[in-house]
Design a protein around this motif. Sequence first.
Motif, PDB file in Angstrom:
ATOM      1  N   ALA A  25       0.830  -1.205   0.000  1.00  0.00           N
ATOM      2  CA  ALA A  25       0.000   0.000   0.000  1.00  0.00           C
ATOM      3  C   ALA A  25       0.870   1.263   0.000  1.00  0.00           C
ATOM      4  CB  ALA A  25      -0.932   0.004   1.206  1.00  0.00           C
ATOM      5  N   THR A  26       1.933   1.240   0.789  1.00  0.00           N
ATOM      6  CA  THR A  26       2.844   2.389   0.847  1.00  0.00           C
ATOM      7  C   THR A  26       3.520   2.608  -0.501  1.00  0.00           C
ATOM      8  OG1 THR A  26       3.245   2.031   3.197  1.00  0.00           O
ATOM      9  CG2 THR A  26       4.875   3.347   2.016  1.00  0.00           C
ATOM     10  N   VAL A  27       3.992   1.541  -1.090  1.00  0.00           N
ATOM     11  CA  VAL A  27       4.667   1.652  -2.388  1.00  0.00           C
ATOM     12  C   VAL A  27       3.701   2.140  -3.461  1.00  0.00           C
ATOM     13  CG1 VAL A  27       5.787   0.343  -4.229  1.00  0.00           C
ATOM     14  CG2 VAL A  27       6.486   0.006  -1.862  1.00  0.00           C
ATOM     15  N   LEU A  28       2.496   1.593  -3.479  1.00  0.00           N
ATOM     16  CA  LEU A  28       1.514   2.036  -4.475  1.00  0.00           C
ATOM     17  C   LEU A  28       1.206   3.527  -4.314  1.00  0.00           C
ATOM     18  CD1 LEU A  28      -0.960  -0.978  -4.583  1.00  0.00           C
ATOM     19  CD2 LEU A  28       0.523  -0.168  -6.429  1.00  0.00           C
ATOM     20  N   ARG A  29       1.058   3.984  -3.082  1.00  0.00           N
ATOM     21  CA  ARG A  29       0.791   5.403  -2.839  1.00  0.00           C
ATOM     22  C   ARG A  29       1.954   6.258  -3.345  1.00  0.00           C
ATOM     23  NH1 ARG A  29       2.606   8.491   0.947  1.00  0.00           N
ATOM     24  NH2 ARG A  29       3.166   6.797   2.349  1.00  0.00           N
ATOM     25  N   LYS A  30       3.170   5.830  -3.047  1.00  0.00           N
ATOM     26  CA  LYS A  30       4.350   6.588  -3.481  1.00  0.00           C
ATOM     27  C   LYS A  30       4.488   6.590  -5.000  1.00  0.00           C
ATOM     28  CE  LYS A  30       7.005   6.266   0.753  1.00  0.00           C
ATOM     29  NZ  LYS A  30       8.242   5.831   1.395  1.00  0.00           N
ATOM     30  N   GLU A  32       2.026   6.406  -7.128  1.00  0.00           N
ATOM     31  CA  GLU A  32       1.001   7.329  -7.620  1.00  0.00           C
ATOM     32  C   GLU A  32       1.434   8.774  -7.429  1.00  0.00           C
ATOM     33  OE1 GLU A  32      -2.669   6.283  -5.720  1.00  0.00           O
ATOM     34  OE2 GLU A  32      -2.801   4.364  -6.765  1.00  0.00           O
ATOM     35  N   GLU A  33       2.039   9.073  -6.284  1.00  0.00           N
ATOM     36  CA  GLU A  33       2.516  10.429  -6.031  1.00  0.00           C
ATOM     37  C   GLU A  33       3.610  10.809  -7.027  1.00  0.00           C
ATOM     38  OE1 GLU A  33       3.788  10.369  -1.962  1.00  0.00           O
ATOM     39  OE2 GLU A  33       1.737  10.413  -1.187  1.00  0.00           O
ATOM     40  N   CYS A  34       4.492   9.887  -7.315  1.00  0.00           N
ATOM     41  CA  CYS A  34       5.581  10.160  -8.252  1.00  0.00           C
ATOM     42  C   CYS A  34       5.060  10.388  -9.669  1.00  0.00           C
ATOM     43  CB  CYS A  34       6.603   9.031  -8.244  1.00  0.00           C
ATOM     44  SG  CYS A  34       7.584   9.011  -6.729  1.00  0.00           S
ATOM     45  N   GLU A  35       4.011   9.655 -10.038  1.00  0.00           N
ATOM     46  CA  GLU A  35       3.439   9.838 -11.362  1.00  0.00           C
ATOM     47  C   GLU A  35       2.952  11.267 -11.568  1.00  0.00           C
ATOM     48  OE1 GLU A  35       0.464   6.855 -12.014  1.00  0.00           O
ATOM     49  OE2 GLU A  35       1.945   5.286 -12.332  1.00  0.00           O
ATOM     50  N   THR A  36       2.455  11.890 -10.494  1.00  0.00           N
ATOM     51  CA  THR A  36       1.984  13.271 -10.620  1.00  0.00           C
ATOM     52  C   THR A  36       3.137  14.243 -10.803  1.00  0.00           C
ATOM     53  OG1 THR A  36       1.984  13.701  -8.237  1.00  0.00           O
ATOM     54  CG2 THR A  36      -0.055  12.797  -9.196  1.00  0.00           C
ATOM     55  N   LEU A  37       4.354  13.800 -10.510  1.00  0.00           N
ATOM     56  CA  LEU A  37       5.521  14.665 -10.688  1.00  0.00           C
ATOM     57  C   LEU A  37       6.091  14.582 -12.098  1.00  0.00           C
ATOM     58  CD1 LEU A  37       7.391  13.958  -7.331  1.00  0.00           C
ATOM     59  CD2 LEU A  37       5.949  15.915  -7.907  1.00  0.00           C
ATOM     60  N   GLN A  38       5.622  13.629 -12.875  1.00  0.00           N
ATOM     61  CA  GLN A  38       6.110  13.500 -14.235  1.00  0.00           C
ATOM     62  C   GLN A  38       5.823  14.774 -15.016  1.00  0.00           C
ATOM     63  OE1 GLN A  38       7.896  11.006 -15.588  1.00  0.00           O
ATOM     64  NE2 GLN A  38       7.910  10.044 -13.583  1.00  0.00           N
ATOM     65  N   PRO A  39       6.852  15.346 -15.661  1.00  0.00           N
ATOM     66  CA  PRO A  39       6.604  16.576 -16.400  1.00  0.00           C
ATOM     67  C   PRO A  39       5.748  16.317 -17.640  1.00  0.00           C
ATOM     68  CG  PRO A  39       8.853  15.812 -16.759  1.00  0.00           C
ATOM     69  CD  PRO A  39       8.231  14.907 -15.735  1.00  0.00           C
ATOM     70  N   THR A  40       4.740  17.123 -17.791  1.00  0.00           N
ATOM     71  CA  THR A  40       3.949  17.090 -19.014  1.00  0.00           C
ATOM     72  C   THR A  40       4.381  18.286 -19.840  1.00  0.00           C
ATOM     73  OG1 THR A  40       2.216  18.478 -18.072  1.00  0.00           O
ATOM     74  CG2 THR A  40       1.960  16.075 -17.803  1.00  0.00           C
ATOM     75  N   ALA A  41       4.002  18.293 -21.082  1.00  0.00           N
ATOM     76  CA  ALA A  41       4.354  19.424 -21.942  1.00  0.00           C
ATOM     77  C   ALA A  41       3.795  20.724 -21.367  1.00  0.00           C
ATOM     78  CB  ALA A  41       3.832  19.187 -23.354  1.00  0.00           C
ATOM     79  N   GLU A  42       2.579  20.659 -20.821  1.00  0.00           N
ATOM     80  CA  GLU A  42       1.967  21.865 -20.267  1.00  0.00           C
ATOM     81  C   GLU A  42       2.735  22.359 -19.048  1.00  0.00           C
ATOM     82  OE1 GLU A  42       0.015  18.963 -20.693  1.00  0.00           O
ATOM     83  OE2 GLU A  42      -0.744  19.588 -22.646  1.00  0.00           O
ATOM     84  N   LYS A  43       3.137  21.417 -18.182  1.00  0.00           N
ATOM     85  CA  LYS A  43       3.892  21.801 -16.993  1.00  0.00           C
ATOM     86  C   LYS A  43       5.260  22.360 -17.382  1.00  0.00           C
ATOM     87  CE  LYS A  43       1.860  18.571 -13.691  1.00  0.00           C
ATOM     88  NZ  LYS A  43       2.130  17.382 -12.854  1.00  0.00           N
ATOM     89  N   ALA A  44       5.909  21.697 -18.332  1.00  0.00           N
ATOM     90  CA  ALA A  44       7.229  22.163 -18.768  1.00  0.00           C
ATOM     91  C   ALA A  44       7.119  23.568 -19.372  1.00  0.00           C
ATOM     92  CB  ALA A  44       7.827  21.193 -19.780  1.00  0.00           C
ATOM     93  N   ALA A  45       6.082  23.795 -20.150  1.00  0.00           N
ATOM     94  CA  ALA A  45       5.874  25.124 -20.749  1.00  0.00           C
ATOM     95  C   ALA A  45       5.645  26.168 -19.665  1.00  0.00           C
ATOM     96  CB  ALA A  45       4.704  25.090 -21.717  1.00  0.00           C
ATOM     97  N   LYS A  46       4.841  25.801 -18.674  1.00  0.00           N
ATOM     98  CA  LYS A  46       4.564  26.725 -17.573  1.00  0.00           C
ATOM     99  C   LYS A  46       5.843  27.104 -16.842  1.00  0.00           C
ATOM    100  CE  LYS A  46       2.287  26.853 -13.086  1.00  0.00           C
ATOM    101  NZ  LYS A  46       1.612  26.062 -12.079  1.00  0.00           N
ATOM    102  N   TRP A  47       6.678  26.105 -16.542  1.00  0.00           N
ATOM    103  CA  TRP A  47       7.922  26.369 -15.833  1.00  0.00           C
ATOM    104  C   TRP A  47       8.889  27.169 -16.696  1.00  0.00           C
ATOM    105  CZ3 TRP A  47       8.427  26.235 -10.855  1.00  0.00           C
ATOM    106  CH2 TRP A  47       7.597  25.411 -10.112  1.00  0.00           C
TER     107      TRP A  47
END
Length: 178
Positions: A25-30, A32-47
Motif C-alpha cells: 500500500a505504501t509503495v503504491l501510494r508513493k 502514484e505520487e511520483c506519477e503526478t511529478l512527471q513533467p507534461t508538456a503543459e507543466k514544462a511550458a509553464k515552468w
Amino acid sequence: MYLKASSPEELAFARLIGASQDYEATVLRKLEECETLQPTAEKAAKWLVMAANQGSIEAQIAYATSPESTLGPRPDHESHEFQEWKRNASSYLYESMQKGSVDALSALANAYGTGLIVPRSVVKEYALQMTLERINPAYSSRKHLEELRSILTPAQIEEARKTSKSTYLTLTGNSPDL
C-alpha cells in the motif's frame, strides 16, 4: 530484509517474495505520487515561461528559440498566442543580450535572418554576425558574413558596422578595434 520498489515491476517482485500488504500500500501510494511529478508538456511550458519571466537567461533563450516549447507542435503563426510569443521572444533575446549572453546575440542574429521573431533585416543580421565574429571568429561563419555583405549597399554596411560596434561595446564594455 529491506525492499525498495520504485516501479510496478519491482512491486510485483516484492509480492512474489512475500512483502506485506502495508508495504504494498505504501509503495503504491508513493508510485502514484511520483506519477503526478512527471513533467507534461503543459507543466514544462509553464515552468519555462515562469523562469523566462523571472530573468533566467537560459530559459529566455530556450523560450525564444522554440515556439513549440510553449505553444505546442505546429503553432498557428496568425494566432494571438503566437504574436504574444513573438513579442516576448524578442524582448527576452534583447534582455539576455544586454546581460552579455553570446547565445542570445546569436539567436537574435538568426532571428533577423529568418524573420520569425522580428522583421527580417539583413542589415541587423549582418551587424550582429559581425559582433559575434569580433567576440570570437568561431562564432560566425566568414562565408555567411560575405554573403550578407554582398547584398548590402555601402551605406547599409556602414550602418551595420556602427550597430556592431555599439553592440560589442554593450556586451563587453570594450571598444572594438575597427
